[in-house]
Design a protein around this motif. Structure first.
Motif, PDB file in Angstrom:
ATOM      1  N   ALA A 121      -7.646  -2.361  -1.965  1.00  0.00           N
ATOM      2  CA  ALA A 121      -7.110  -1.120  -1.414  1.00  0.00           C
ATOM      3  C   ALA A 121      -5.911  -0.440  -2.232  1.00  0.00           C
ATOM      4  CB  ALA A 121      -6.548  -1.454   0.220  1.00  0.00           C
ATOM      5  N   VAL A 122      -4.995  -1.245  -2.936  1.00  0.00           N
ATOM      6  CA  VAL A 122      -4.023  -0.817  -3.483  1.00  0.00           C
ATOM      7  C   VAL A 122      -4.711  -0.058  -4.806  1.00  0.00           C
ATOM      8  CG1 VAL A 122      -2.123  -1.647  -5.310  1.00  0.00           C
ATOM      9  CG2 VAL A 122      -2.415  -2.470  -2.808  1.00  0.00           C
ATOM     10  N   GLY A 123      -5.724  -0.426  -5.332  1.00  0.00           N
ATOM     11  CA  GLY A 123      -6.198   0.308  -6.708  1.00  0.00           C
ATOM     12  C   GLY A 123      -6.933   1.340  -6.116  1.00  0.00           C
ATOM     13  N   LEU A 139       0.828  -1.189   0.010  1.00  0.00           N
ATOM     14  CA  LEU A 139      -0.089   0.055   0.067  1.00  0.00           C
ATOM     15  C   LEU A 139       0.782   1.134  -0.042  1.00  0.00           C
ATOM     16  CD1 LEU A 139      -2.825  -0.921   2.547  1.00  0.00           C
ATOM     17  CD2 LEU A 139      -3.228  -0.279   0.078  1.00  0.00           C
ATOM     18  N   VAL A 140       1.877   1.329   1.065  1.00  0.00           N
ATOM     19  CA  VAL A 140       2.734   2.369   1.119  1.00  0.00           C
ATOM     20  C   VAL A 140       3.305   2.515  -0.295  1.00  0.00           C
ATOM     21  CG1 VAL A 140       4.979   3.639   1.991  1.00  0.00           C
ATOM     22  CG2 VAL A 140       3.144   2.284   3.407  1.00  0.00           C
ATOM     23  N   LEU A 141       3.947   1.673  -0.943  1.00  0.00           N
ATOM     24  CA  LEU A 141       4.845   1.697  -2.302  1.00  0.00           C
ATOM     25  C   LEU A 141       3.904   2.211  -3.227  1.00  0.00           C
ATOM     26  CD1 LEU A 141       7.138   0.968  -4.016  1.00  0.00           C
ATOM     27  CD2 LEU A 141       6.219  -1.217  -4.240  1.00  0.00           C
ATOM     28  N   ALA A 183      -7.737   0.443   7.811  1.00  0.00           N
ATOM     29  CA  ALA A 183      -8.887   0.273   8.635  1.00  0.00           C
ATOM     30  C   ALA A 183     -10.328   0.405   7.758  1.00  0.00           C
ATOM     31  CB  ALA A 183      -9.134   2.114   9.314  1.00  0.00           C
ATOM     32  N   ALA A 184     -10.354   1.075   6.605  1.00  0.00           N
ATOM     33  CA  ALA A 184     -11.623   0.925   5.774  1.00  0.00           C
ATOM     34  C   ALA A 184     -12.102  -0.620   5.323  1.00  0.00           C
ATOM     35  CB  ALA A 184     -11.584   1.754   4.671  1.00  0.00           C
ATOM     36  N   ARG A 199      -2.310   7.577   4.378  1.00  0.00           N
ATOM     37  CA  ARG A 199      -3.400   6.647   3.407  1.00  0.00           C
ATOM     38  C   ARG A 199      -3.419   5.454   3.462  1.00  0.00           C
ATOM     39  NH1 ARG A 199      -8.228   6.882   1.334  1.00  0.00           N
ATOM     40  NH2 ARG A 199      -8.080   6.275  -0.840  1.00  0.00           N
ATOM     41  N   SER A 200      -2.352   4.674   3.661  1.00  0.00           N
ATOM     42  CA  SER A 200      -2.352   3.094   3.957  1.00  0.00           C
ATOM     43  C   SER A 200      -3.048   2.708   5.015  1.00  0.00           C
ATOM     44  CB  SER A 200      -0.815   2.767   3.934  1.00  0.00           C
ATOM     45  OG  SER A 200      -0.302   3.129   2.780  1.00  0.00           O
TER      46      SER A 200
END
Length: 322
Positions: free
Chosen positions: A154-156, A105-107, A128-129, A122-123
């Protein structure tokens, strides 16, 4: 409209064989309009051209001809601007199996241009979401299929895209994880994100989508809301299995309450009769067949489904086509 496509086509050239290279037209002139804030589906069998179409719209494949604009930008001449406006999750998921989900996610956020601090924040929001915080530091390969799919979503979404592409998002998921992912997709729409997904699951398109197109052999054969499309197939559906299907069809075609009779393409002994008010007219149908000396081996009465719509437009069942 967040997506507008006109006469979109894609032709691939196969590898050279004994007879030389061969051209295969995967998408044969698709016209498409998708409104902001709706869940829109491409429904069709495997190999129908769904993935190729969505990959053209996501700028991953260049169209052979035709035009498409996504979020106001041309997919060929403004591909970089399109990519800034979309999220994309393919059939493979796109998550590094060997790294913890948090790192992925951070990447993704850093690649999208966020500072290190903003990427971490943001990650954390997305973890959490999607209820993934407790799993965030485990290698993705150790997670279940449903958990991996949630990480892929989440990544998208890491860069707040107004449009999200999902290619066969629930393939391989069990019913519970499929229902959970449907809830996630609905929540995206509720937050204002437009979603375009591909699927070959009839129940998924029916339950989840605001509008859809049915694609077969690279062409759009029907378009509308699930309710509108099913309304095309009037009345109820009686499925009959009997020995002399052609004789039975001739008898039923003459009945005034029978709108249409179809023989199954792959099963010679199966008929589908579309009736007005099937519950009350079914006894009359049975009497006709009994009088004609046509014994029935099995019978069922159902409401029209998207499979009946697919059958009407293509001549075969989507369940059989996959």
């Amino acid at each position: 409209m967040i997506i507008e496509a006109h006469d979109l086509r894609k032709t691939f050239t196969t590898r050279r064989g004994k007879d030389g290279p061969r051209e295969v037209e995967a998408v044969k002139g698709v016209d498409l309009s998708v409104a902001e804030g709706e869940i829109f589906a491409f429904l069709g069998p495997n190999g129908a051209g769904k993935t190729t179409t969505i990959r053209m719209l996501a700028t991953l494949v260049t169209p052979t001809s035709g035009t498409a604009r996504v979020a106001g930008h041309d997919v060929v001449t403004e591909a970089a601007r399109v990519r800034e406006k979309i999220g994309y999750v393919g059939q493979g998921g796109g998550v590094d199996e060997n790294s913890p989900g948090r790192e992925g996610l951070v990447l993704a956020a850093r690649i999208g241009g966020m500072s290190r601090a903003r990427a971490k924040a943001r990650s954390d929001e997305l973890l959490a979401a999607f209820d993934l915080a407790e799993l965030a530091d485990r290698p993705v390969r150790t997670l279940s299929g449903g958990q991996k799919r949630r990480f892929a979503l989440a990544v998208g979404l890491v860069n707040h895209p107004p449009l999200f592409f999902l290619d066969e998002p629930t393939t391989g998921l069990d019913p519970q994880n499929r229902a959970n992912l449907w809830d996630e997709v609905r929540s995206l729409r509720d937050r204002g994100t437009s979603v375009l997904l591909t699927t070959h699951y009839l129940e998924e398109a029916d339950a989840l989508c605001d509008r859809l197109v049915i694609i077969d052999h690279g062409r759009v054969v029907a378009e509308g809301t699930p309710a509108e499309l099913k309304k095309e197939v009037a009345g109820d559906v009686v499925t009959l299995r009997l020995d002399r299907a052609s004789e039975a069809r001739a008898l039923l075609d003459a009945e005034p309450y029978v709108r249409e009779v179809r023989e199954e393409e792959r099963e010679e002994d199966v008929l589908r009769a579309y009736l007005d008010d099937g519950e009350h007219n079914l006894p009359a149908l049975l009497r006709v067949l009994e009088t004609g000396g046509l014994p029935i081996r099995s019978i069922s009465l159902d409401r029209a489904t998207l499979d009946d719509v697919f059958l009407r437009h293509t001549g075969r069942s989507l369940r059989d086509a996959n």
